[in-house]
Design an enzyme around this catalytic site. Structure first.
Site, PDB file in Angstrom:
ATOM      1  N   HIS A   1       0.855  -1.323   0.004  1.00  0.00           N
ATOM      2  CA  HIS A   1      -0.257   0.045  -0.076  1.00  0.00           C
ATOM      3  C   HIS A   1       1.056   1.299  -0.041  1.00  0.00           C
ATOM      4  O   HIS A   1       2.165   1.257   0.272  1.00  0.00           O
ATOM      5  CB  HIS A   1      -0.808  -0.035   1.243  1.00  0.00           C
ATOM      6  CG  HIS A   1      -2.106  -0.840   1.244  1.00  0.00           C
ATOM      7  ND1 HIS A   1      -2.986  -0.932   2.155  1.00  0.00           N
ATOM      8  CD2 HIS A   1      -2.164  -2.118   0.324  1.00  0.00           C
ATOM      9  CE1 HIS A   1      -3.974  -1.961   2.049  1.00  0.00           C
ATOM     10  NE2 HIS A   1      -3.387  -2.589   1.013  1.00  0.00           N
TER      11      HIS A   1
ATOM     12  N   GLU B   1       1.157   3.686   1.904  1.00  0.00           N
ATOM     13  CA  GLU B   1       1.592   4.008   3.251  1.00  0.00           C
ATOM     14  C   GLU B   1       2.836   3.360   3.673  1.00  0.00           C
ATOM     15  O   GLU B   1       3.883   3.885   4.179  1.00  0.00           O
ATOM     16  CB  GLU B   1       0.621   4.000   4.454  1.00  0.00           C
ATOM     17  CG  GLU B   1      -0.775   4.752   4.238  1.00  0.00           C
ATOM     18  CD  GLU B   1      -1.731   3.882   3.493  1.00  0.00           C
ATOM     19  OE1 GLU B   1      -1.744   3.413   2.379  1.00  0.00           O
ATOM     20  OE2 GLU B   1      -2.926   4.299   4.007  1.00  0.00           O
TER      21      GLU B   1
ATOM     22  N   CYS C   1      -6.152   1.808   6.168  1.00  0.00           N
ATOM     23  CA  CYS C   1      -6.441   0.259   6.673  1.00  0.00           C
ATOM     24  C   CYS C   1      -5.646  -0.068   7.944  1.00  0.00           C
ATOM     25  O   CYS C   1      -4.836   0.644   8.478  1.00  0.00           O
ATOM     26  CB  CYS C   1      -6.287  -0.658   5.677  1.00  0.00           C
ATOM     27  SG  CYS C   1      -4.688  -1.154   5.464  1.00  0.00           S
TER      28      CYS C   1
ATOM     29  N   CYS D   1      -1.903  -0.220   7.666  1.00  0.00           N
ATOM     30  CA  CYS D   1      -1.212   0.902   7.382  1.00  0.00           C
ATOM     31  C   CYS D   1      -1.025   1.460   8.792  1.00  0.00           C
ATOM     32  O   CYS D   1      -0.221   2.554   9.033  1.00  0.00           O
ATOM     33  CB  CYS D   1      -1.773   1.514   6.137  1.00  0.00           C
ATOM     34  SG  CYS D   1      -1.289   0.661   4.698  1.00  0.00           S
TER      35      CYS D   1
END
Lengths: 152, 152
Positions: A53, A55, A83, A86
Protein backbone atom coordinates in the site's frame (compact mmCIF):
# COMPACT_ATOMS: atom_id res chain seq x y z
CA UNK A 1 -3.52 27.39 0.96
CA UNK A 2 -2.96 25.61 4.26
CA UNK A 3 0.22 23.57 4.67
CA UNK A 4 -1.84 20.39 5.08
CA UNK A 5 -3.54 21.06 1.72
CA UNK A 6 -0.22 21.74 0.04
CA UNK A 7 1.13 18.35 1.07
CA UNK A 8 -2.16 16.58 0.35
CA UNK A 9 -1.87 17.89 -3.21
CA UNK A 10 1.50 16.11 -3.41
CA UNK A 11 -0.14 12.91 -2.14
CA UNK A 12 -2.86 13.34 -4.80
CA UNK A 13 -0.19 13.57 -7.49
CA UNK A 14 1.08 10.19 -6.28
CA UNK A 15 -2.46 8.78 -6.32
CA UNK A 16 -2.82 9.84 -9.96
CA UNK A 17 0.30 7.80 -10.79
CA UNK A 18 -1.45 4.75 -9.32
CA UNK A 19 -4.62 5.60 -11.30
CA UNK A 20 -2.67 5.72 -14.55
CA UNK A 21 -1.31 2.23 -13.85
CA UNK A 22 -4.75 0.79 -13.10
CA UNK A 23 -4.07 0.54 -9.35
CA UNK A 24 -6.57 1.78 -6.76
CA UNK A 25 -5.53 5.48 -6.69
CA UNK A 26 -4.08 6.10 -3.25
CA UNK A 27 -0.99 8.23 -2.66
CA UNK A 28 1.05 9.22 0.39
CA UNK A 29 3.88 11.54 1.33
CA UNK A 30 5.90 11.72 4.56
CA UNK A 31 7.07 15.15 5.66
CA UNK A 32 9.59 16.19 8.28
CA UNK A 33 10.57 19.74 9.20
CA UNK A 34 8.58 21.04 6.25
CA UNK A 35 10.34 18.90 3.63
CA UNK A 36 9.16 15.74 1.87
CA UNK A 37 11.08 12.67 3.07
CA UNK A 38 9.30 10.09 0.91
CA UNK A 39 6.48 9.81 -1.66
CA UNK A 40 4.68 6.65 -2.77
CA UNK A 41 1.56 5.26 -4.37
CA UNK A 42 -0.34 2.01 -4.11
CA UNK A 43 1.35 -0.85 -6.00
CA UNK A 44 -0.52 -3.89 -4.73
CA UNK A 45 -1.25 -5.33 -8.16
CA UNK A 46 1.92 -4.26 -9.95
CA UNK A 47 4.08 -5.72 -7.17
CA UNK A 48 1.88 -8.80 -6.58
CA UNK A 49 2.34 -8.06 -2.90
CA UNK A 50 -0.34 -7.65 -0.23
CA UNK A 51 1.73 -5.22 1.84
CA UNK A 52 2.52 -2.68 -0.89
CA UNK A 53 0.00 0.00 0.00
CA UNK A 54 1.10 3.63 -0.50
CA UNK A 55 1.63 4.18 3.24
CA UNK A 56 3.86 1.11 3.72
CA UNK A 57 6.04 1.96 0.72
CA UNK A 58 6.35 5.56 1.94
CA UNK A 59 7.36 4.40 5.43
CA UNK A 60 9.94 1.99 4.00
CA UNK A 61 11.43 4.73 1.81
CA UNK A 62 11.53 7.23 4.67
CA UNK A 63 13.17 4.70 7.06
CA UNK A 64 15.77 3.96 4.40
CA UNK A 65 16.45 7.66 3.98
CA UNK A 66 16.93 8.43 7.68
CA UNK A 67 18.48 5.01 8.43
CA UNK A 68 16.17 4.54 11.40
CA UNK A 69 12.91 2.66 11.95
CA UNK A 70 11.75 5.58 14.08
CA UNK A 71 10.23 8.45 12.10
CA UNK A 72 9.70 10.62 15.17
CA UNK A 73 8.41 14.11 14.40
CA UNK A 74 7.31 13.10 10.88
CA UNK A 75 3.85 13.63 9.40
CA UNK A 76 2.07 11.51 6.83
CA UNK A 77 -0.38 12.85 4.22
CA UNK A 78 -2.45 10.13 2.58
CA UNK A 79 -5.42 10.45 0.23
CA UNK A 80 -7.56 7.73 1.89
CA UNK A 81 -8.03 6.81 5.53
CA UNK A 82 -5.49 4.02 6.29
CA UNK A 83 -6.51 0.38 6.69
CA UNK A 84 -5.57 -1.57 9.87
CA UNK A 85 -2.21 -2.70 8.41
CA UNK A 86 -1.18 0.82 7.49
CA UNK A 87 -2.50 2.41 10.68
CA UNK A 88 -0.47 -0.16 12.64
CA UNK A 89 2.65 0.59 10.57
CA UNK A 90 2.20 4.34 11.15
CA UNK A 91 2.18 3.80 14.93
CA UNK A 92 5.08 1.33 14.74
CA UNK A 93 7.13 3.96 12.87
CA UNK A 94 6.24 6.51 15.58
CA UNK A 95 4.88 9.02 13.08
CA UNK A 96 3.64 12.14 14.87
CA UNK A 97 0.50 12.97 12.89
CA UNK A 98 -1.50 11.59 9.97
CA UNK A 99 -3.62 13.76 7.68
CA UNK A 100 -5.93 11.84 5.40
CA UNK A 101 -8.28 12.91 2.61
CA UNK A 102 -11.29 10.67 2.05
CA UNK A 103 -12.88 8.70 4.89
CA UNK A 104 -13.03 4.90 4.48
CA UNK A 105 -16.15 4.15 6.51
CA UNK A 106 -15.98 0.38 6.08
CA UNK A 107 -12.38 -0.52 6.88
CA UNK A 108 -10.66 2.76 7.83
CA UNK A 109 -8.78 2.18 11.06
CA UNK A 110 -7.92 5.73 12.11
CA UNK A 111 -11.19 7.57 12.83
CA UNK A 112 -13.94 5.49 11.17
CA UNK A 113 -13.41 2.23 13.03
CA UNK A 114 -10.73 0.95 15.38
CA UNK A 115 -8.95 4.22 16.09
CA UNK A 116 -5.76 2.20 16.05
CA UNK A 117 -3.52 5.26 16.36
CA UNK A 118 -4.56 6.07 19.90
CA UNK A 119 -4.97 2.63 21.43
CA UNK A 120 -4.02 2.52 25.12
CA UNK A 121 -1.82 -0.57 24.81
CA UNK A 122 0.65 1.03 22.40
CA UNK A 123 3.97 2.65 23.24
CA UNK A 124 3.30 5.54 20.88
CA UNK A 125 0.23 7.51 19.90
CA UNK A 126 -0.21 9.27 16.55
CA UNK A 127 -2.51 12.27 16.06
CA UNK A 128 -4.97 12.27 13.17
CA UNK A 129 -6.98 14.69 11.05
CA UNK A 130 -9.39 13.52 8.34
CA UNK A 131 -11.09 15.28 5.44
CA UNK A 132 -8.12 17.26 4.02
CA UNK A 133 -9.05 17.96 0.36
CA UNK A 134 -11.70 15.30 0.89
CA UNK A 135 -13.59 16.07 -2.33
CA UNK A 136 -10.58 15.79 -4.63
CA UNK A 137 -9.42 12.58 -2.92
CA UNK A 138 -12.80 10.84 -2.98
CA UNK A 139 -13.63 12.02 -6.52
CA UNK A 140 -10.48 10.36 -7.85
CA UNK A 141 -11.41 7.07 -6.13
CA UNK A 142 -15.01 7.20 -7.40
CA UNK A 143 -13.82 7.91 -10.94
CA UNK A 144 -11.50 4.89 -10.73
CA UNK A 145 -14.16 2.46 -9.54
CA UNK A 146 -16.69 3.75 -12.07
CA UNK A 147 -14.25 3.22 -14.94
CA UNK A 148 -13.46 -0.27 -13.60
CA UNK A 149 -17.16 -1.17 -13.54
CA UNK A 150 -17.64 0.13 -17.09
CA UNK A 151 -14.78 -1.97 -18.41
CA UNK A 152 -16.06 -5.19 -16.82
CA UNK B 1 3.13 -34.10 17.62
CA UNK B 2 0.29 -32.06 16.15
CA UNK B 3 0.81 -30.41 12.76
CA UNK B 4 0.41 -26.98 14.33
CA UNK B 5 3.24 -27.77 16.78
CA UNK B 6 5.45 -29.07 14.00
CA UNK B 7 5.17 -25.80 12.09
CA UNK B 8 5.44 -23.69 15.26
CA UNK B 9 8.79 -25.39 15.89
CA UNK B 10 9.88 -24.11 12.47
CA UNK B 11 8.74 -20.60 13.44
CA UNK B 12 10.71 -20.95 16.71
CA UNK B 13 13.84 -21.81 14.73
CA UNK B 14 13.37 -18.54 12.87
CA UNK B 15 12.88 -16.69 16.16
CA UNK B 16 16.20 -18.06 17.43
CA UNK B 17 17.92 -16.55 14.36
CA UNK B 18 16.53 -13.15 15.41
CA UNK B 19 17.69 -13.78 19.00
CA UNK B 20 21.22 -14.52 17.86
CA UNK B 21 21.30 -11.17 16.01
CA UNK B 22 20.05 -9.22 19.03
CA UNK B 23 16.58 -8.68 17.54
CA UNK B 24 13.40 -9.30 19.52
CA UNK B 25 13.05 -13.06 18.89
CA UNK B 26 9.94 -13.50 16.79
CA UNK B 27 9.70 -15.95 13.88
CA UNK B 28 7.03 -16.86 11.35
CA UNK B 29 6.37 -19.42 8.65
CA UNK B 30 3.64 -19.52 6.01
CA UNK B 31 2.34 -22.95 5.00
CA UNK B 32 0.17 -24.01 2.09
CA UNK B 33 -0.99 -27.55 1.31
CA UNK B 34 1.29 -28.88 4.03
CA UNK B 35 4.49 -27.28 2.68
CA UNK B 36 6.38 -24.19 3.86
CA UNK B 37 6.01 -21.30 1.40
CA UNK B 38 8.09 -18.76 3.34
CA UNK B 39 10.04 -18.38 6.60
CA UNK B 40 11.17 -15.16 8.25
CA UNK B 41 12.28 -13.54 11.47
CA UNK B 42 12.07 -10.05 12.90
CA UNK B 43 14.62 -7.65 11.39
CA UNK B 44 13.41 -4.28 12.60
CA UNK B 45 16.77 -3.15 13.91
CA UNK B 46 19.02 -4.80 11.33
CA UNK B 47 16.96 -3.34 8.47
CA UNK B 48 16.34 0.04 10.16
CA UNK B 49 12.77 -0.37 8.99
CA UNK B 50 9.57 -0.12 11.04
CA UNK B 51 7.67 -2.57 8.86
CA UNK B 52 10.14 -5.46 8.95
CA UNK B 53 8.41 -7.68 11.48
CA UNK B 54 8.64 -11.45 10.91
CA UNK B 55 5.04 -11.66 9.64
CA UNK B 56 5.44 -8.88 7.04
CA UNK B 57 8.68 -10.33 5.67
CA UNK B 58 7.09 -13.79 5.49
CA UNK B 59 4.04 -12.41 3.62
CA UNK B 60 6.28 -10.52 1.18
CA UNK B 61 8.36 -13.66 0.50
CA UNK B 62 5.26 -15.82 0.04
CA UNK B 63 3.61 -13.30 -2.34
CA UNK B 64 6.82 -13.19 -4.35
CA UNK B 65 6.87 -16.98 -4.53
CA UNK B 66 3.29 -17.41 -5.71
CA UNK B 67 3.34 -14.15 -7.74
CA UNK B 68 0.05 -13.07 -6.21
CA UNK B 69 -0.92 -10.73 -3.36
CA UNK B 70 -3.61 -13.23 -2.39
CA UNK B 71 -2.38 -16.07 -0.17
CA UNK B 72 -5.74 -17.82 -0.11
CA UNK B 73 -5.71 -21.16 1.67
CA UNK B 74 -2.39 -20.40 3.41
CA UNK B 75 -1.74 -20.61 7.15
CA UNK B 76 0.69 -18.57 9.21
CA UNK B 77 2.54 -19.84 12.29
CA UNK B 78 4.08 -17.05 14.37
CA UNK B 79 5.71 -17.23 17.79
CA UNK B 80 4.03 -14.10 19.20
CA UNK B 81 0.51 -12.74 18.77
CA UNK B 82 0.66 -10.25 15.85
CA UNK B 83 0.55 -6.47 16.37
CA UNK B 84 -2.10 -4.34 14.55
CA UNK B 85 0.14 -3.82 11.49
CA UNK B 86 0.80 -7.54 11.08
CA UNK B 87 -2.79 -8.58 11.83
CA UNK B 88 -3.93 -6.10 9.16
CA UNK B 89 -1.39 -7.48 6.67
CA UNK B 90 -2.54 -11.05 7.37
CA UNK B 91 -6.14 -10.12 6.51
CA UNK B 92 -5.05 -8.09 3.46
CA UNK B 93 -3.15 -11.14 2.18
CA UNK B 94 -6.31 -13.27 2.72
CA UNK B 95 -4.48 -15.81 4.85
CA UNK B 96 -6.88 -18.55 6.00
CA UNK B 97 -5.71 -19.14 9.56
CA UNK B 98 -3.10 -17.84 11.99
CA UNK B 99 -1.58 -19.94 14.77
CA UNK B 100 0.41 -17.99 17.31
CA UNK B 101 2.49 -19.03 20.31
CA UNK B 102 2.72 -16.47 23.12
CA UNK B 103 -0.09 -14.02 23.81
CA UNK B 104 0.77 -10.30 23.66
CA UNK B 105 -1.71 -8.95 26.17
CA UNK B 106 -0.78 -5.28 25.68
CA UNK B 107 -0.71 -4.80 21.93
CA UNK B 108 -1.71 -8.15 20.41
CA UNK B 109 -4.39 -7.49 17.82
CA UNK B 110 -5.71 -10.99 17.13
CA UNK B 111 -7.31 -12.29 20.33
CA UNK B 112 -5.99 -10.06 23.15
CA UNK B 113 -7.23 -6.71 21.88
CA UNK B 114 -8.80 -5.55 18.64
CA UNK B 115 -9.57 -8.94 17.10
CA UNK B 116 -8.63 -7.38 13.79
CA UNK B 117 -8.86 -10.65 11.89
CA UNK B 118 -12.61 -10.95 12.22
CA UNK B 119 -13.73 -7.33 11.92
CA UNK B 120 -17.09 -6.95 10.18
CA UNK B 121 -15.93 -4.21 7.80
CA UNK B 122 -13.31 -6.37 6.07
CA UNK B 123 -13.69 -8.32 2.85
CA UNK B 124 -11.92 -11.35 4.32
CA UNK B 125 -11.85 -12.98 7.71
CA UNK B 126 -8.92 -15.01 9.06
CA UNK B 127 -9.31 -17.72 11.71
CA UNK B 128 -6.99 -17.71 14.73
CA UNK B 129 -5.67 -20.04 17.40
CA UNK B 130 -3.38 -18.86 20.19
CA UNK B 131 -1.14 -20.68 22.66
CA UNK B 132 0.58 -23.17 20.32
CA UNK B 133 3.86 -24.13 22.08
CA UNK B 134 3.14 -21.09 24.24
CA UNK B 135 5.78 -21.96 26.89
CA UNK B 136 8.66 -22.32 24.43
CA UNK B 137 7.68 -19.13 22.59
CA UNK B 138 7.27 -16.98 25.69
CA UNK B 139 10.37 -18.41 27.40
CA UNK B 140 12.53 -17.31 24.45
CA UNK B 141 11.10 -13.79 24.62
CA UNK B 142 11.59 -13.58 28.41
CA UNK B 143 15.17 -14.79 28.09
CA UNK B 144 15.85 -12.12 25.48
CA UNK B 145 14.46 -9.24 27.55
CA UNK B 146 16.24 -10.45 30.70
CA UNK B 147 19.57 -10.55 28.88
CA UNK B 148 18.91 -7.06 27.47
CA UNK B 149 18.22 -5.70 30.96
CA UNK B 150 21.40 -7.29 32.33
CA UNK B 151 23.53 -5.75 29.61
CA UNK B 152 22.17 -2.23 30.18
Amino acid sequence: MKNSEKFMKKALKQAIKAYDLGEVPIGAVIVKDGAILASAYNKRNASNCATKHAEIIAIEKACKKVKDWRLEGAEMYVTLEPCPMCAGAIVNARIKKVYFGAYERKSGAVLSNHQLLFHGGLNHKTEAEGGVLENECSTLLKKFFESKRKSE
